[in-house]
Structure formats: C-alpha cells, structure tokens
Design an enzyme around this catalytic site. Sequence first.
Site, PDB file in Angstrom:
ATOM      1  NE  ARG A  37      56.943 -65.445  35.655  1.00  0.00           N
ATOM      2  CZ  ARG A  37      57.742 -64.991  36.589  1.00  0.00           C
ATOM      3  NH1 ARG A  37      58.936 -65.530  36.755  1.00  0.00           N
ATOM      4  NH2 ARG A  37      57.384 -63.998  37.364  1.00  0.00           N
ATOM      5  NE  ARG A  82      55.152 -59.379  40.746  1.00  0.00           N
ATOM      6  CZ  ARG A  82      55.508 -60.375  39.941  1.00  0.00           C
ATOM      7  NH1 ARG A  82      54.669 -60.829  39.063  1.00  0.00           N
ATOM      8  NH2 ARG A  82      56.695 -60.902  40.034  1.00  0.00           N
ATOM      9  NE  ARG A 106      60.396 -58.771  45.769  1.00  0.00           N
ATOM     10  CZ  ARG A 106      60.590 -59.866  45.040  1.00  0.00           C
ATOM     11  NH1 ARG A 106      61.236 -60.887  45.531  1.00  0.00           N
ATOM     12  NH2 ARG A 106      60.143 -59.933  43.802  1.00  0.00           N
ATOM     13  CE  LYS A 160      64.174 -60.541  41.894  1.00  0.00           C
ATOM     14  NZ  LYS A 160      63.298 -59.786  40.976  1.00  0.00           N
ATOM     15  NE  ARG A 175      54.833 -65.986  39.529  1.00  0.00           N
ATOM     16  CZ  ARG A 175      56.038 -65.564  39.862  1.00  0.00           C
ATOM     17  NH1 ARG A 175      57.086 -66.319  39.598  1.00  0.00           N
ATOM     18  NH2 ARG A 175      56.200 -64.414  40.463  1.00  0.00           N
TER      19      ARG A 175
HETATM   20  P1  B4P Z   1      62.375 -64.378  36.420  1.00  0.00           P
HETATM   21  O1  B4P Z   1      63.782 -64.842  36.364  1.00  0.00           O
HETATM   22  O2  B4P Z   1      61.374 -65.359  36.960  1.00  0.00           O
HETATM   23  O3  B4P Z   1      62.187 -63.030  37.200  1.00  0.00           O
HETATM   24  P2  B4P Z   1      62.376 -62.647  38.721  1.00  0.00           P
HETATM   25  O4  B4P Z   1      63.253 -61.422  38.689  1.00  0.00           O
HETATM   26  O5  B4P Z   1      62.871 -63.796  39.550  1.00  0.00           O
HETATM   27  O6  B4P Z   1      60.873 -62.341  39.103  1.00  0.00           O
HETATM   28  P3  B4P Z   1      59.843 -62.100  40.264  1.00  0.00           P
HETATM   29  O7  B4P Z   1      60.085 -60.741  40.826  1.00  0.00           O
HETATM   30  O8  B4P Z   1      58.548 -62.386  39.598  1.00  0.00           O
HETATM   31  O9  B4P Z   1      59.948 -63.099  41.382  1.00  0.00           O
HETATM   32  P4  B4P Z   1      59.609 -63.484  42.871  1.00  0.00           P
HETATM   33  O10 B4P Z   1      59.194 -64.881  42.741  1.00  0.00           O
HETATM   34  O11 B4P Z   1      60.820 -63.167  43.676  1.00  0.00           O
HETATM   35  O12 B4P Z   1      61.990 -63.939  34.918  1.00  0.00           O
HETATM   36  C1  B4P Z   1      60.708 -63.479  34.550  1.00  0.00           C
HETATM   37  C2  B4P Z   1      60.414 -63.875  33.105  1.00  0.00           C
HETATM   38  O13 B4P Z   1      61.375 -63.280  32.221  1.00  0.00           O
HETATM   39  C3  B4P Z   1      60.504 -65.388  32.867  1.00  0.00           C
HETATM   40  O14 B4P Z   1      59.457 -65.773  32.020  1.00  0.00           O
HETATM   41  C4  B4P Z   1      61.857 -65.582  32.171  1.00  0.00           C
HETATM   42  O15 B4P Z   1      61.865 -66.696  31.294  1.00  0.00           O
HETATM   43  C5  B4P Z   1      61.997 -64.277  31.414  1.00  0.00           C
HETATM   44  N1  B4P Z   1      63.409 -63.888  31.253  1.00  0.00           N
HETATM   45  C6  B4P Z   1      64.366 -63.950  32.211  1.00  0.00           C
HETATM   46  N2  B4P Z   1      65.558 -63.521  31.720  1.00  0.00           N
HETATM   47  C7  B4P Z   1      65.325 -63.159  30.404  1.00  0.00           C
HETATM   48  C8  B4P Z   1      66.152 -62.629  29.356  1.00  0.00           C
HETATM   49  N3  B4P Z   1      67.464 -62.388  29.548  1.00  0.00           N
HETATM   50  N4  B4P Z   1      65.580 -62.369  28.157  1.00  0.00           N
HETATM   51  C9  B4P Z   1      64.270 -62.618  27.940  1.00  0.00           C
HETATM   52  N5  B4P Z   1      63.428 -63.137  28.888  1.00  0.00           N
HETATM   53  C10 B4P Z   1      63.953 -63.403  30.119  1.00  0.00           C
HETATM   54  O16 B4P Z   1      58.406 -62.611  43.501  1.00  0.00           O
HETATM   55  C11 B4P Z   1      57.027 -62.881  43.427  1.00  0.00           C
HETATM   56  C12 B4P Z   1      56.210 -62.251  44.575  1.00  0.00           C
HETATM   57  O17 B4P Z   1      56.527 -62.903  45.840  1.00  0.00           O
HETATM   58  C13 B4P Z   1      56.455 -60.767  44.883  1.00  0.00           C
HETATM   59  O18 B4P Z   1      55.682 -59.901  44.067  1.00  0.00           O
HETATM   60  C14 B4P Z   1      56.019 -60.674  46.391  1.00  0.00           C
HETATM   61  O19 B4P Z   1      54.640 -60.591  46.554  1.00  0.00           O
HETATM   62  C15 B4P Z   1      56.484 -62.003  46.961  1.00  0.00           C
HETATM   63  N6  B4P Z   1      57.838 -61.915  47.566  1.00  0.00           N
HETATM   64  C16 B4P Z   1      58.945 -62.605  47.124  1.00  0.00           C
HETATM   65  N7  B4P Z   1      60.016 -62.296  47.898  1.00  0.00           N
HETATM   66  C17 B4P Z   1      59.584 -61.401  48.832  1.00  0.00           C
HETATM   67  C18 B4P Z   1      60.236 -60.698  49.890  1.00  0.00           C
HETATM   68  N8  B4P Z   1      61.555 -60.852  50.140  1.00  0.00           N
HETATM   69  N9  B4P Z   1      59.510 -59.844  50.670  1.00  0.00           N
HETATM   70  C19 B4P Z   1      58.207 -59.678  50.434  1.00  0.00           C
HETATM   71  N10 B4P Z   1      57.512 -60.307  49.449  1.00  0.00           N
HETATM   72  C20 B4P Z   1      58.201 -61.161  48.644  1.00  0.00           C
END
Ligand code: B4P
Length: 191
Positions: free
Chosen positions: A128, A145, A89, A14, A134
């Site tokens: 990552r 998670r 979420r 995302k 992190r």
């Molecule tokens: P990202 O792109 O960082 O993944 P994400 O889906 O955004 O992740 P996440 O769920 O961790 O994020 P958030 O910060 O929202 O990619 C992950 C990895 O994969 C990276 O290393 C990237 O390079 C790699 N990658 C991406 N695409 C790829 C591909 N096509 N091929 C290969 N590799 C690839 O959440 C973090 C925490 O914050 C949650 O657990 C929660 O505690 C809190 N939080 C956030 N929003 C919240 C909400 N609305 N309500 C409650 N808690 C919340």
Amino acid sequence: MFNLVLFGPPGSGKGTQSENIIATYKLQHISTGDLLRSEVTNRTTLGLEAKKFMDQGMLVPDEVVIGMISSRIDESGDARGFVFDGFPRTEAQALALDKLLEFKGTSINLVLSLEVEEQQLIKRLINRGASSGRSDDNEEVVTKRIKEYHAKTKPVAGYYEHQGKLVTVNGEKSVEDTFKLLSAHIGQYIS
Ligand code: B4P
C-alpha cells in the site's frame, strides 16, 4: 442501535472491510485513522501533534483520540449504529468508549477481530505504501506499528472477551470472502 468494533493489527483489513459493512448495513463509519489523517492534511493543531506519533509508528495519545471520538459521536445525529474502525486501540480508549456510549443509552454489541499472520501484514502495508505514499507504510515504521499493537492494542481483545463480545475471524482470505465471514456474525444482530 447496533455498534460494532472492527479489531485487528495494522493492515488486517479493518478499513477495507468497514467500507463494505457500512454500505451493506447502513451504519456510520468512525475511523480514528481517517479522522487523524484528515487533521494532518488540514494542518490543524491536533493534526500537527498527531503526525509526530503517526510518522514514527506510535499510537497517538489517548486524550487526543478520545476527545476526537467524543466530538464525532456527538455530531452523528440519529445513527442506526456505528462501526468503530481502529478504535479502541488501548484499554483506556475501550473504557472511555463504554462511558461515551452509556451516556447515549447504548453500548458495543459485537467485536470482530481480524486475524492475519505477521508476514502477510507487513507485505500488505508495504504494498500500500508503494502506491499511496502513506508516510507510515514503509518497512521500518510498519515493524514499529506491529510492535506497538502487541504492546498496547492486543490487550483490548481481552477486555472484550471478558465481556463475552469478542469473535475472531480469519482475515487472510480474499476481501470478498472475509466480508462473507464477517457478515455471518453481523447478520445475527441486524439485516
Ligand atoms: P486496511 O484495511 O487499510 O488496514 P487497516 O487494518 O485499516 O490498517 P491501519 O492499521 O493501517 O489503519 P489506521 O488508519 O487505523 O488494509 C491495509 C492494506 O491491505 C490495504 O492496501 C488493503 O488493500 C490490503 N488488504 C485489505 N484486506 C485484504 C485482503 N483480504 N487480502 C489482501 N489485501 C488486503 O492507523 C494508522 C495510524 O493512525 C496508527 O498507526 C496510529 O498512529 C494512528 N491511530 C489510528 N487510530 C488510533 C487510535 N485509536 N489511537 C491511537 N492512534 C491511532
């Protein structure tokens, strides 16, 4: 306005895809993960509270996240539209977002759900964690998670499916190819 929700499990890409989308379509990026991490770094009261949940792989309570999003939308001025990344979420967050946008005279147009198989998610997040340090990207927390995602976040897809706004996209391809798939849908709304 064009408002997009980028949906999917932790590590589905995302955050990665949001960067490409906002640069191409000139939309404002609202990532609750980034907003929460910034509060944690600045050691605000909200951040210190949120950290307790994030470090355990749990969702931060709805009222904290909804209040934060409401302020962020208020600060946005004249936006062409928003990309909501990692929000909503929970179903309570989805309902609150609909109300906040209605108040602004707008609504969610499209929800793109990135589908990635579980072992691949775990691999990406642990990789990552090794480079970013992190605190929520180690095997134990990542497993929690993903469990939290299935229990509380996955039902949000049904909420949007019911509204006829949900489209699923294969998130297992390369970053570039996934972006092409997402763009094919976004391009039906804006250029
Ligand atoms: P990202 O792109 O960082 O993944 P994400 O889906 O955004 O992740 P996440 O769920 O961790 O994020 P958030 O910060 O929202 O990619 C992950 C990895 O994969 C990276 O290393 C990237 O390079 C790699 N990658 C991406 N695409 C790829 C591909 N096509 N091929 C290969 N590799 C690839 O959440 C973090 C925490 O914050 C949650 O657990 C929660 O505690 C809190 N939080 C956030 N929003 C919240 C909400 N609305 N309500 C409650 N808690 C919340």
